[in-house]
Design a protein around this motif. Sequence first.
Motif, PDB file in Angstrom:
ATOM      1  N   GLY A 120     113.312 -16.148 -65.141  1.00 41.47           N
ATOM      2  CA  GLY A 120     114.119 -17.078 -64.425  1.00 41.47           C
ATOM      3  C   GLY A 120     115.259 -17.568 -64.768  1.00 41.47           C
ATOM      4  O   GLY A 120     115.791 -17.064 -65.920  1.00 41.47           O
ATOM      5  N   ILE A 121     116.201 -18.674 -64.185  1.00 41.28           N
ATOM      6  CA  ILE A 121     117.263 -19.317 -64.633  1.00 41.28           C
ATOM      7  C   ILE A 121     116.744 -20.762 -65.032  1.00 41.28           C
ATOM      8  O   ILE A 121     116.309 -21.373 -64.022  1.00 41.28           O
ATOM      9  CB  ILE A 121     118.180 -19.136 -63.973  1.00 41.28           C
ATOM     10  CG1 ILE A 121     118.885 -17.622 -63.665  1.00 41.28           C
ATOM     11  CG2 ILE A 121     119.542 -20.077 -64.104  1.00 41.28           C
ATOM     12  CD1 ILE A 121     119.885 -17.234 -62.816  1.00 41.28           C
ATOM     13  N   SER A 122     116.917 -21.318 -66.008  1.00 42.01           N
ATOM     14  CA  SER A 122     116.747 -22.505 -66.454  1.00 42.01           C
ATOM     15  C   SER A 122     117.271 -23.531 -65.212  1.00 42.01           C
ATOM     16  O   SER A 122     118.344 -23.378 -64.895  1.00 42.01           O
ATOM     17  CB  SER A 122     117.278 -22.958 -67.544  1.00 42.01           C
ATOM     18  OG  SER A 122     117.427 -24.334 -67.878  1.00 42.01           O
ATOM     19  N   PRO A 123     116.478 -24.617 -64.928  1.00 43.07           N
ATOM     20  CA  PRO A 123     116.795 -25.628 -63.888  1.00 43.07           C
ATOM     21  C   PRO A 123     118.387 -26.559 -64.562  1.00 43.07           C
ATOM     22  O   PRO A 123     118.852 -26.886 -63.509  1.00 43.07           O
ATOM     23  CB  PRO A 123     115.606 -26.581 -63.748  1.00 43.07           C
ATOM     24  CG  PRO A 123     114.943 -26.164 -64.870  1.00 43.07           C
ATOM     25  CD  PRO A 123     115.202 -24.848 -65.389  1.00 43.07           C
ATOM     26  N   GLU A 124     118.399 -26.210 -65.728  1.00 39.52           N
ATOM     27  CA  GLU A 124     119.659 -26.728 -66.515  1.00 39.52           C
ATOM     28  C   GLU A 124     120.986 -26.135 -66.004  1.00 39.52           C
ATOM     29  O   GLU A 124     122.171 -26.469 -66.387  1.00 39.52           O
ATOM     30  CB  GLU A 124     119.646 -27.003 -67.924  1.00 39.52           C
ATOM     31  CG  GLU A 124     118.480 -28.112 -68.434  1.00 39.52           C
ATOM     32  CD  GLU A 124     119.035 -29.381 -68.397  1.00 39.52           C
ATOM     33  OE1 GLU A 124     120.110 -29.645 -67.906  1.00 39.52           O
ATOM     34  OE2 GLU A 124     118.423 -30.469 -69.135  1.00 39.52           O
ATOM     35  N   TRP A 210     109.362 -23.881 -62.223  1.00 37.92           N
ATOM     36  CA  TRP A 210     110.788 -24.310 -62.528  1.00 37.92           C
ATOM     37  C   TRP A 210     111.812 -24.015 -61.396  1.00 37.92           C
ATOM     38  O   TRP A 210     112.749 -24.766 -61.465  1.00 37.92           O
ATOM     39  CB  TRP A 210     111.092 -23.043 -63.706  1.00 37.92           C
ATOM     40  CG  TRP A 210     111.312 -21.676 -63.257  1.00 37.92           C
ATOM     41  CD1 TRP A 210     110.316 -20.766 -63.482  1.00 37.92           C
ATOM     42  CD2 TRP A 210     112.372 -21.059 -62.321  1.00 37.92           C
ATOM     43  NE1 TRP A 210     110.606 -19.669 -62.943  1.00 37.92           N
ATOM     44  CE2 TRP A 210     112.016 -19.658 -62.318  1.00 37.92           C
ATOM     45  CE3 TRP A 210     113.614 -21.469 -62.079  1.00 37.92           C
ATOM     46  CZ2 TRP A 210     112.537 -18.834 -61.653  1.00 37.92           C
ATOM     47  CZ3 TRP A 210     114.246 -20.510 -61.165  1.00 37.92           C
ATOM     48  CH2 TRP A 210     113.746 -19.167 -61.116  1.00 37.92           C
ATOM     49  N   PHE A 211     111.202 -23.241 -60.398  1.00 35.48           N
ATOM     50  CA  PHE A 211     112.171 -23.207 -59.271  1.00 35.48           C
ATOM     51  C   PHE A 211     111.960 -24.179 -58.300  1.00 35.48           C
ATOM     52  O   PHE A 211     112.917 -24.281 -57.252  1.00 35.48           O
ATOM     53  CB  PHE A 211     112.180 -21.655 -58.737  1.00 35.48           C
ATOM     54  CG  PHE A 211     110.662 -21.360 -58.410  1.00 35.48           C
ATOM     55  CD1 PHE A 211     110.174 -21.793 -57.214  1.00 35.48           C
ATOM     56  CD2 PHE A 211     109.833 -20.632 -59.383  1.00 35.48           C
ATOM     57  CE1 PHE A 211     108.831 -21.281 -56.841  1.00 35.48           C
ATOM     58  CE2 PHE A 211     108.538 -20.401 -58.949  1.00 35.48           C
ATOM     59  CZ  PHE A 211     107.958 -20.541 -57.962  1.00 35.48           C
ATOM     60  N   MET A 212     111.102 -25.235 -58.453  1.00 40.74           N
ATOM     61  CA  MET A 212     110.850 -26.203 -57.626  1.00 40.74           C
ATOM     62  C   MET A 212     111.070 -27.320 -58.253  1.00 40.74           C
ATOM     63  O   MET A 212     110.795 -28.729 -57.624  1.00 40.74           O
ATOM     64  CB  MET A 212     109.478 -26.322 -57.074  1.00 40.74           C
ATOM     65  CG  MET A 212     108.897 -25.071 -56.157  1.00 40.74           C
ATOM     66  SD  MET A 212     107.124 -25.327 -55.686  1.00 40.74           S
ATOM     67  CE  MET A 212     107.180 -23.850 -54.540  1.00 40.74           C
TER      68      MET A 212
END
Length: 278
Positions: A120-124, A210-212
């Motif tokens: 995925g892509i980091s929430p940062e 992470w996506f939430m």
Amino acid sequence: MAVWAIGDIQGCYGSFKALLEKIAFDPQKDTLWVAGDLVNRGEDSLETLYYLYSIRQSVRIVLGNHDISLIAAYYGIKKSNPTLDPILASPDAKMLIDWLRTQKFLHTDFGLGYCMAHAGISPEFDLGMAMTYAKRIEAKLQSNEVALWLKAMFKGTATRFERDASELEIDRYILSAFTRMRFCYDDTRLDFKQKGSPTDALKEQGLKPWFMCQNRKEVELKIIFGHWSTLGFYQDENVLALDTGCLWGGSLTVARIDTPQAQIVSLACSATMEPNKA
């Protein structure tokens, strides 16, 4: 001219080929996005790589943690195992490893409205940051100093993105986020210990997928990812998760992503590993 995306193959070549036959995939006109973890633990990792290499003009691949482990084993940084040994012993080992080193950590297609990263892509990261940081570690993986860089990457884990950290520490965070991430805290710290499915107990500990993450930066493309067999198939307006645990006796899943609504096709698999879901 269909565009399909597939979850973790992990050397399950027979199931992989059977699923491609089921969807009538034609590499002469169709395109296949592969969400990483091409190899490891499945019995036919070498055959999987050979096939993907043979249709390399028709695939878009992002690297997963098991693919990085294979590259590290090639350079003597990590131990190999019986499912990776045939790749390393192959007369084409250098060709295959060099090809893997040219693959991406993030693939984007603004026309289709999707991007893809193994975990995925980091929430940062917003999308621009993700693209920039993916290119940064792709360059390191393709450099002549790849062995030294990988050795440094395996010396620790960074759970928080710190702009003033050392170059290697930032690289560790980027690599871990793209290839190993599952859970995060609302302050965007990543957790690399939990490997199971999201539960109320974990939520009470402050851990969410992470996506939430409450403070996740906006990414304007829908994110395709794999890596998380215990999560399984999941889709909302922001993400599409495709690791459905073929290796563990689940299924192998593809999604057609060039249609207004993704068409999902799965194929049941026979377990080749004990179900510890690592």
